[in-house]
Design an enzyme around this catalytic site. Structure first.
Site, PDB file in Angstrom:
ATOM      1  N   SER A  15      14.317   1.744   6.206  1.00  0.00           N
ATOM      2  CA  SER A  15      14.661   0.436   6.783  1.00  0.00           C
ATOM      3  C   SER A  15      15.437   0.698   8.070  1.00  0.00           C
ATOM      4  O   SER A  15      16.093   1.745   8.201  1.00  0.00           O
ATOM      5  CB  SER A  15      15.547  -0.341   5.818  1.00  0.00           C
ATOM      6  N   TYR A  27      23.003  -1.292   0.144  1.00  0.00           N
ATOM      7  CA  TYR A  27      21.667  -1.077   0.733  1.00  0.00           C
ATOM      8  C   TYR A  27      21.734  -0.101   1.911  1.00  0.00           C
ATOM      9  O   TYR A  27      20.822   0.714   2.106  1.00  0.00           O
ATOM     10  CB  TYR A  27      21.117  -2.434   1.201  1.00  0.00           C
TER      11      TYR A  27
HETATM   12  N1  LIG Z   1      11.101  -7.005   3.480  1.00  0.00           N
HETATM   13  C1  LIG Z   1      11.924  -6.484   4.349  1.00  0.00           C
HETATM   14  O1  LIG Z   1      12.451  -7.188   5.217  1.00  0.00           O
HETATM   15  C2  LIG Z   1      12.230  -5.015   4.325  1.00  0.00           C
HETATM   16  C3  LIG Z   1      12.865  -4.441   5.443  1.00  0.00           C
HETATM   17  C4  LIG Z   1      13.151  -3.081   5.435  1.00  0.00           C
HETATM   18  C5  LIG Z   1      12.809  -2.310   4.351  1.00  0.00           C
HETATM   19  N2  LIG Z   1      12.199  -2.882   3.276  1.00  0.00           N
HETATM   20  C6  LIG Z   1      11.863  -2.008   2.153  1.00  0.00           C
HETATM   21  O2  LIG Z   1      10.500  -2.183   1.823  1.00  0.00           O
HETATM   22  C7  LIG Z   1      10.289  -1.785   0.459  1.00  0.00           C
HETATM   23  C8  LIG Z   1       9.433  -2.832  -0.221  1.00  0.00           C
HETATM   24  O3  LIG Z   1      10.142  -4.062  -0.253  1.00  0.00           O
HETATM   25  P1  LIG Z   1       9.456  -5.487  -0.052  1.00  0.00           P
HETATM   26  O4  LIG Z   1      10.195  -6.157   1.022  1.00  0.00           O
HETATM   27  O5  LIG Z   1       7.991  -5.338   0.020  1.00  0.00           O
HETATM   28  O6  LIG Z   1       9.920  -6.194  -1.419  1.00  0.00           O
HETATM   29  P2  LIG Z   1       9.125  -6.918  -2.589  1.00  0.00           P
HETATM   30  O7  LIG Z   1      10.193  -7.398  -3.514  1.00  0.00           O
HETATM   31  O8  LIG Z   1       8.158  -7.916  -2.043  1.00  0.00           O
HETATM   32  O9  LIG Z   1       8.311  -5.742  -3.272  1.00  0.00           O
HETATM   33  C9  LIG Z   1       8.971  -4.693  -3.962  1.00  0.00           C
HETATM   34  C10 LIG Z   1       8.140  -4.287  -5.161  1.00  0.00           C
HETATM   35  O10 LIG Z   1       8.841  -3.191  -5.789  1.00  0.00           O
HETATM   36  C11 LIG Z   1       8.868  -3.423  -7.188  1.00  0.00           C
HETATM   37  N3  LIG Z   1      10.058  -2.773  -7.756  1.00  0.00           N
HETATM   38  C12 LIG Z   1      11.355  -3.108  -7.572  1.00  0.00           C
HETATM   39  N4  LIG Z   1      12.143  -2.304  -8.284  1.00  0.00           N
HETATM   40  C13 LIG Z   1      11.332  -1.451  -8.942  1.00  0.00           C
HETATM   41  C14 LIG Z   1      11.565  -0.403  -9.853  1.00  0.00           C
HETATM   42  N5  LIG Z   1      12.801  -0.062 -10.243  1.00  0.00           N
HETATM   43  N6  LIG Z   1      10.508   0.280 -10.323  1.00  0.00           N
HETATM   44  C15 LIG Z   1       9.246  -0.042  -9.957  1.00  0.00           C
HETATM   45  N7  LIG Z   1       8.966  -1.046  -9.104  1.00  0.00           N
HETATM   46  C16 LIG Z   1       9.998  -1.743  -8.607  1.00  0.00           C
HETATM   47  C17 LIG Z   1       8.921  -4.937  -7.336  1.00  0.00           C
HETATM   48  O11 LIG Z   1       8.490  -5.366  -8.628  1.00  0.00           O
HETATM   49  C18 LIG Z   1       8.010  -5.388  -6.209  1.00  0.00           C
HETATM   50  O12 LIG Z   1       6.667  -5.489  -6.650  1.00  0.00           O
HETATM   51  C19 LIG Z   1      11.679  -1.602  -0.147  1.00  0.00           C
HETATM   52  O13 LIG Z   1      12.000  -0.226  -0.194  1.00  0.00           O
HETATM   53  C20 LIG Z   1      12.589  -2.316   0.848  1.00  0.00           C
HETATM   54  O14 LIG Z   1      13.910  -1.815   0.836  1.00  0.00           O
HETATM   55  C21 LIG Z   1      11.908  -4.217   3.243  1.00  0.00           C
END
Ligand SMILES: NC(=O)c1ccc[n+]([C@@H]2O[C@H](COP(=O)([O-])OP(=O)(O)OC[C@H]3O[C@@H](n4cnc5c(N)ncnc54)[C@H](O)[C@@H]3O)[C@@H](O)[C@H]2O)c1
Length: 272
Positions: free
Chosen positions: A161, A175
């Site tokens: 991130s 985070y």
């Molecule tokens: N959306 C944003 O703005 C953003 C920005 C920077 C980084 N990220 C990173 O992107 C990655 C994906 O996040 P996203 O935004 O797509 O979120 P999201 O919540 O849409 O998807 C995350 C998925 O991970 C699964 N998950 C969560 N904890 C878990 C666990 N312990 N074991 C197995 N599966 C698990 C959830 O069920 C979900 O399907 C993360 O690492 C997040 O930190 C997201």
């Protein structure tokens, strides 16, 4: 000279995506399957996982899944072995599963939030964020390396991130060090694994419209706060990340390792 198709070819590759049932992980799984890879999604949310697999299969994807918690080390090891047994090898692993860390110490309007203050932070909350967002990356990379060393190499792509590189008062405190730890771990692993033909890089997103934080970015005030940071006036759509994912998984990026590639609509320039 390689053709465009050869440069981006992931056809037949054996791919694992953690947290692939939603958001950014789902986009990774889709772009791999859309380009002929065999994809296994690991996710905690069984219902959402089933739904995503059904939808992707209906679109012709070679995709299946395993319901697990990425923080469960023995279950992770056996899940990797199951994929290797079924696909014969493991070529590409996306270490993507992650959770938000609750409110930061300031609201988007600039008010102090007691729940986000360091002196009131629940220890179990800190532990869980570190476990899922940092320790699970270690577990994922460990299992990926164990298999890839046997078959002469592979690609590991970790979702970090921009939070690893900046400070943000509106993001929950645990985070930030979790993602900074991910970046440093990936650089360390690039040093160790390069000689085995294993390339490892981070994708470092800015704000993307996903289900993270219970879909916080869908709340108008929060969405506006993040939109205003973007140099192109909008937050990311998971579709925006597919090209970068395909690049890092394919022959096109054969000389890239240990990198943090930012994809944030320029937000970091505004925040800095
Ligand atoms: N959306 C944003 O703005 C953003 C920005 C920077 C980084 N990220 C990173 O992107 C990655 C994906 O996040 P996203 O935004 O797509 O979120 P999201 O919540 O849409 O998807 C995350 C998925 O991970 C699964 N998950 C969560 N904890 C878990 C666990 N312990 N074991 C197995 N599966 C698990 C959830 O069920 C979900 O399907 C993360 O690492 C997040 O930190 C997201």
């Amino acid at each position: 000279m390689a053709s465009l198709h050869q440069m981006f070819d992931v056809g037949g590759k054996s791919v694992i995506v953690t947290g692939g049932a939603s958001g950014i992980g789902r986009a990774y799984a889709e772009v791999m399957a859309e380009n002929g890879a065999r994809v296994c999604i690991f996710d905690l949310d069984a219902e959402r996982l089933d739904k995503v697999i059904c939808e992707m299969k209906a679109g012709g994807g070679d995709v299946w899944g395993q319901t697990l918690d990425v923080a469960d080390r023995s279950r992770m090891a056996s899940a990797f072995d199951t994929v290797a047994d079924r696909h014969g090898r493991i070529d590409v692993v996306f270490a993507n599963a992650g959770i938000d860390a609750g409110p930061g110490f300031l609201s988007t309007e600039g008010h102090r939030i007691a729940e986000g203050a360091i002196d009131l932070l629940e220890d179990h909350h800190w532990d869980r964020v570190i476990e899922v967002n940092l320790t699970s990356v270690y577990t994922t990379v460990k299992n990926a390396a164990r298999h890839m060393k046997q078959t002469g190499g592979g690609r590991i792509i970790v979702t970090s991130s921009i939070a690893a590189q900046i400070n943000e008062a509106i993001v929950g405190t645990p985070y930030m060090p979790a993602k900074a730890g991910v970046d440093h771990f990936v650089r360390q692993m690039a040093m160790e694994l390069g000689t085995y033909g294993i390339l490892i890089n981070c994708i470092s997103p800015g704000p993307f419209m996903t289900n993270i934080a219970g879909g916080r970015l869908q709340i108008p005030a929060d969405r506006r706060a993040f939109e205003q940071q973007s140099l192109i006036g909008r937050i990311g759509d998971p579709e925006d990340i597919k090209g970068l994912a395909l690049y890092l998984a394919s022959p096109c990026s054969s000389y890239v390792t240990g990198s943090q590639i930012v994809i944030d609509g320029g937000s970091m320039h505004r925040i800095k």
